[in-house]
Motif scaffolding. Sequence first.
Motif, mmCIF file in Angstrom:
data_model
loop_
_atom_site.group_PDB
_atom_site.id
_atom_site.type_symbol
_atom_site.label_atom_id
_atom_site.label_comp_id
_atom_site.label_asym_id
_atom_site.label_seq_id
_atom_site.Cartn_x
_atom_site.Cartn_y
_atom_site.Cartn_z
ATOM 1 N N ILE A 175 0.838 -1.207 0.000
ATOM 2 C CA ILE A 175 0.000 0.000 0.000
ATOM 3 C C ILE A 175 0.870 1.252 0.000
ATOM 4 N N CYS A 176 1.935 1.234 0.794
ATOM 5 C CA CYS A 176 2.859 2.374 0.839
ATOM 6 C C CYS A 176 3.437 2.657 -0.544
ATOM 7 N N LEU A 177 3.784 1.605 -1.273
ATOM 8 C CA LEU A 177 4.344 1.773 -2.615
ATOM 9 C C LEU A 177 3.331 2.419 -3.564
ATOM 10 N N LYS A 178 2.053 2.028 -3.418
ATOM 11 C CA LYS A 178 1.006 2.615 -4.262
ATOM 12 C C LYS A 178 0.812 4.093 -3.932
ATOM 13 N N ILE A 179 0.815 4.407 -2.650
ATOM 14 C CA ILE A 179 0.638 5.811 -2.237
ATOM 15 C C ILE A 179 1.846 6.635 -2.662
ATOM 16 N N LEU A 180 3.046 6.053 -2.521
ATOM 17 C CA LEU A 180 4.268 6.747 -2.936
ATOM 18 C C LEU A 180 4.233 7.074 -4.432
ATOM 19 N N ALA A 181 3.719 6.129 -5.217
ATOM 20 C CA ALA A 181 3.722 6.287 -6.675
ATOM 21 C C ALA A 181 2.729 7.339 -7.154
ATOM 22 N N LYS A 182 1.528 7.349 -6.553
ATOM 23 C CA LYS A 182 0.466 8.202 -7.100
ATOM 24 C C LYS A 182 -0.115 9.217 -6.124
ATOM 25 N N GLY A 183 0.366 9.186 -4.882
ATOM 26 C CA GLY A 183 -0.151 10.128 -3.894
ATOM 27 C C GLY A 183 0.380 11.535 -4.101
ATOM 28 N N GLU A 184 -0.213 12.463 -3.385
ATOM 29 C CA GLU A 184 0.191 13.871 -3.490
ATOM 30 C C GLU A 184 1.104 14.235 -2.329
ATOM 31 N N LEU A 185 2.296 14.702 -2.655
ATOM 32 C CA LEU A 185 3.264 15.104 -1.632
ATOM 33 C C LEU A 185 2.813 16.421 -1.020
ATOM 34 N N GLN A 186 2.631 16.419 0.304
ATOM 35 C CA GLN A 186 2.164 17.614 1.009
ATOM 36 C C GLN A 186 3.341 18.518 1.372
ATOM 37 N N VAL A 187 3.458 19.624 0.679
ATOM 38 C CA VAL A 187 4.564 20.550 0.939
ATOM 39 C C VAL A 187 4.049 21.982 0.922
ATOM 40 N N SER A 188 4.844 22.878 1.489
ATOM 41 C CA SER A 188 4.471 24.296 1.474
ATOM 42 C C SER A 188 4.654 24.829 0.054
ATOM 43 N N GLU A 189 4.072 25.967 -0.224
ATOM 44 C CA GLU A 189 4.179 26.564 -1.558
ATOM 45 C C GLU A 189 5.637 26.832 -1.923
ATOM 46 N N LYS A 190 6.428 27.258 -0.943
ATOM 47 C CA LYS A 190 7.846 27.548 -1.186
ATOM 48 C C LYS A 190 8.597 26.251 -1.528
#
Length: 252
Positions: A83-98
Amino acid sequence: MSIFTPTNQIRLTNIAIVRMKKAGKRFEIACYKNKVISWRNKVEKDIDEVLQTHTIFTNVSKGQVAKKEDLQKAFSTEDSTEICLKILAKGELQVSEKERHQQLESMFRDIATIVADKCINPETKRPYTVGIIERAMKDVHYAVKPTRNAKQQALEVIKKLKETDNFQIARAQMRLRIGIPSKETKKIKDRLAPLMSKVESEEFDDELELVCLVDPGVYKDVEELVRSGTKGKGRVEVLSLKDVEEGDERIE
């Protein structure tokens, strides 16, 4: 950033959260910063260097762990690593605008670097500088896709630049030495002809030996053709990965 997860008493620091919404639920994994992009670019290959924990959360910040039944429904498995691999591949990385801006800039340069390494100006046979490729990418308004790796996008950029009228670009050719047993010479040579960009030399003794240039994209086809057509008796030797003139291509 430091997050305390009371469910498993793991104190998570230096967090990068990757989020995916699936089957009406939110799922998150906790990763090390800077490692997610490296994984997606296939630079980092050890999953344990990317994941802080193999636990799947509904909310990393609050330490809320996803229920097994929700995981099964959304991913058809309860295997946390899968599941982690699937999320890593297609999930959205949560980062600040900067951070997002910095990551996109970094990936933009990575893509340009790959293109510059693989391509030449076909008129001069000289490589382009990374800076020139970056300018050309901006001219065609290329938008970086953060969920795709740099190599995939570099191939897209090459294709896009080839379609423009005001920028000359081509894949640098590979130089090969091909040996074909005398019995198979004509048949194999005729089939090789459309795959070769240029024949630089041709000698015949006990076998036909060709030195030629080919596009890197057809190398496997050449190798398979020689192998199968000669029943393993032929040979393909890479003399150089890139046929380029010395020096950088510069535009005044």
